[in-house]
Scaffold this motif. Sequence first.
Motif: not given
Length: 565
Positions: A127-132, A159-166, A168-169
């Motif tokens: 979800l942090g990939d701009a193209g995706f 807890f997974r910090p990467a889930f914090l992208e969700i 905004a996505a």
Amino acid sequence: MPDSPIPIALPAQARRVLRERFGVASLRPGQAEVLASVLRGNPTIAVMPTGSGKSLCYQVPALCNGGLTVVVSPLIALMKDQDEKLREYGVDAGVFNSATPDEDQQRYLRKGGGKHQPIVLATPERLGDAGFMQWLRRQTVRLFVVDEAHCISQWGHDFRPAFLEIPAAVRAVGSPPVLAMTATATDEVIHDIAATLDLPAACVIKVGVYRPNLDYAVRQVSDEERKQDAVLELVREAQGPAIVYSATVKEAEILHQVLRDAGMDAALYHGRLNATARRQAQDAFMSGTTRVMVATDAFGMGIDKPDVRLVVHAQLPGSLDAYYQESGRAGRDGEPARCILIHEEKDKRIQQFFLANRYPSRELLLRVLGVLEDAPAPLAEDELLRALGKVGARKLRVGLKLLADAGLIEKDSHGKLRTRGDADARARASAAAEQYERRAEHDRETLAAMVGYARSGRCRWRMLLAHFGDVPQWERCGHCDSCDLARQAEAVEKAGDAPPDRQGRPAPLRVGDGVRVRRYGAGVVEAVTRERVDIRFPNGDLRRFLPGYVTRLKGVPPVPPVPAS
């Protein structure tokens, strides 16, 4: 609770998809409620135990709604398992993670989203990939699914910090309805999931966690050699597939070698192995080629292998949430299975080490601010990580989330980090750091509850249910080691003292002996060494004594050790 017929209240299309596409004639507890909520377009949080069929709760709507269903999953192994299941039903899902060949991902990006390709499985990192994300914005996203949603909660065990992208996505694709699913969540974690995903009016559906086919037990050991012996014994006795969990990579590798040296065909899975090695290990275990999997917690989340008969934890997990989720991978077919925790007192120190390194300190937050303030231009996250030196990526991402929430840093249009030029930034960062001190205290309490479970003589199931807010009608489940030993203690409570041996010495104590301790009464020996005796009393308490204070009861033959089931 038994399965129930497909309710007529579900839309006709959903009922048809269940019967004709998935071959489902009845639904498990909670499935109908979740499906009804999702199909009405409600934001939904589903807390359903392992093996209760959570995946069906998004697969059916995906085939009914039109448009695209985005499913965020935390582990490649989980996504692989779900993708294979979907292919069996004629659904060609798009899988976006580091293990998927680039040509497969590009093929889906060119053709995805059609009638037979309505589902995208992606890691939160993608979800942090701009193209995706640009591609996703061009799609019509009808449902956004967060699998293993406890990973988004900083109060949760995983807890997974990467889930914090969700969050905004979700906003970026038009804020479609969200379905958040997990097998384990306390009320505190549920509230945090709802707050983080901005679901204040979510429909929360929580299915009870009790699974009567699982028998829980704890084995006390005094050193590494006895731990290895216990693992070997349990795996040898297991009548089917077994998983052995450890808290560290080092212990997983040691136990894997111990089993291999004993002639057992065991696979190994942990996060430091390359993707090929992990995939081969998973395939061997899932196909039945290999009966035993030795792994860290990197293996197993969402893995659907129904016939696992034994789950052993060779080291103490960090929380009862984690323990329930991992042990719950046993017996998903509803048949009897065993869940055994091997407890060595020193294992607590491993989890204490993990906790000490979980959260960013005040000093780290101030260093982050200093580096960003001094940088001539905004920095990408990896550039900031290099500038900081010996700082873990996970801890940095937690710190960045805290600073962003406090309004002290932001991302520019290219996703790079910069400060917001606040004159009071350092004072505000120090104040924000206090919330992580509170979280650290909460984590210490969580670990204390796990240790309490390992040491307790109370009914294992009752302790687990109480942790998740369920209050059973019974005091004892009748099928855990504590309940078995309590029954044995009651059987010897009225017996007298045992005579000395031929030399006039007290008879040596053995596991299963009926004994008496002054002031405490009669009980059963659960573990014994030259230095101490662990005794289970009729009320379920487990207490430790010096051998000199313990008397074996006469006229009562030793009780065979309670099977770990």
